[in-house]
Design an enzyme around this catalytic site. Sequence first.
Site, PDB file in Angstrom:
ATOM      1  N   CYS A  90      -1.866 -24.165 -24.850  1.00 20.76           N
ATOM      2  CA  CYS A  90      -2.669 -25.154 -24.147  1.00 20.76           C
ATOM      3  C   CYS A  90      -3.590 -25.871 -25.128  1.00 20.76           C
ATOM      4  O   CYS A  90      -4.143 -25.243 -26.027  1.00 20.76           O
ATOM      5  CB  CYS A  90      -3.482 -24.398 -23.103  1.00 20.76           C
ATOM      6  SG  CYS A  90      -4.929 -25.248 -22.566  1.00 20.76           S
TER       7      CYS A  90
ATOM      8  N   THR B 118      -5.949 -28.276 -23.830  1.00 24.43           N
ATOM      9  CA  THR B 118      -6.941 -28.961 -22.994  1.00 24.43           C
ATOM     10  C   THR B 118      -8.320 -29.024 -23.659  1.00 24.43           C
ATOM     11  O   THR B 118      -9.003 -30.048 -23.607  1.00 24.43           O
ATOM     12  CB  THR B 118      -7.038 -28.256 -21.616  1.00 24.43           C
ATOM     13  OG1 THR B 118      -5.827 -28.524 -20.911  1.00 24.43           O
ATOM     14  CG2 THR B 118      -8.213 -28.738 -20.802  1.00 24.43           C
TER      15      THR B 118
END
Length: 346
Positions: free
Chosen positions: A177, A179
Site C-alpha cells: 500500500c 496511501t
Amino acid sequence: MVSIMRGLTFDDVLLVPGYNGIKSRQDVSISVTLKDRNFEIPVASANMDTVTGQIMADAITSLGGMAILHRFMSIEENVAQFKACTNPRNTGFSIGVGDDGLGRAEALIAAGAGIVCVDVAHGHSKEVNRTIRALRDSFKDNILVIAGNVATYAGADYLAAAGADVIKIGIGPGSVCTTRIKTGYGVPQLTAIMECRKVDRALMADGGIRTPGDAVKAFAAGADFVMLGGMLAGTAETPGETLERSLPNGQTQKFKQFRGMASREAQDDFMGGMKGWKTAEGVSIEIPCRGSVRDVIQDVVGGLRSGLTYCGAADIKSLQRKAQFIEISAAGFREGTPHGIGRLTI
Ligand code: 5GP
C-alpha cells in the site's frame, strides 16, 4: 489550531513478559466467536485478487480461519466461486459501495453466504454507512457484517452505529500500500487498533502484520481477528500463475505476483485503467514462491499460542487484560533481531 498526536506501530513496542501459570502452550485457547460463528483460529485471508480465491478460501477455512473472497470478477463468477468453496460458513465475500455492492450481496447471500465484508479504502464515509444500513434493512441480523477500513475511534464508532458487527482497521499499513506516501494520511497501526478498541464491537486488524509477533501485538492491543495479505502472498494456494524468472547467476526461480488493489496494475485490469484524475495507492511486486499456506498459518498460530503464555493468558481476551507494552528505541529493536554475526570487537 493544528495539533500533533502521537502514534505507534508494531516495531515501536514490545510486550512485557508476565507470570505464567499455564502448563503448556497447547492448553491456551485461540478460538474466537463472532456473533454466532466460531473460528478455531482468528486469522482471515485478505480479499485481494492475488491472495484469496476459492483454493485459498478452502485452505484457510479448513485450518479454522476465515477467508474473504476478493470481488474483482463478475457477480456470476463470484457466486460460482463461493458455491465451489468447501466451507461456506467461514467463507465471506467482499463488496464495495453502490449498486454493484448491493447486487453482489443479494446474489451471494441468496447462494448461502453469511459473511459480508464492506471494504473501501476510506470507510469513514457516508456511502459505507448507506451500504451497511441497506444490508441490515434487507438481511436483518442474519449476516455478519464486517466493515472498514478505518483507523480512528470516530470512524469505528460511525461504522458501529451504522450496524457493522466487525470493524476492519487499517489506513495505510499494508505491505503493498502507498496511501501514506501518496496522500499523507494514515495512523500507525498499533495506535489505530487501540483507538478503535474503545468501540464495543469486534475488531479485525488489517494490514502491516509481517510476523507472528506483529499478530500477537495486534491482539494484545485489542484486535479480535487479524487479516493477512502479504504474509500469505506467494504461497501455492494464492490465485494467479507461477512466473519463472532468470536470476543473474543463470538459475531460474519461481515467483508469484502480489499487488495492491489500488495499484496501477489492478486498476488497469479491473477498473478500466487508471483514470486521469487518480493516482495509484498501491504497488505490484513479484515474490518468490514459498510453499503451502499451512506452514505460514502454523507459524502464526504457534507464535500466538506462545505469546499467550508469555503473560500467562489462557485466551485472547485475557491477553488483552494482561498485556503491558513497552516502547523501545531503535537500539532495542535491533537487539531483538538476529545479530549473531557482526559482533562488536574493540
Ligand atoms: P498486508 O497484510 O499485506 O500488510 O495488508 C493487506 C491489506 O492491505 C489488505 O487487506 C487491504 O486492506 C490493504 N490493501 C490492499 N491493497 C491495497 C492498496 O492498493 N492500497 C492500500 N492503501 N491498501 C491496500
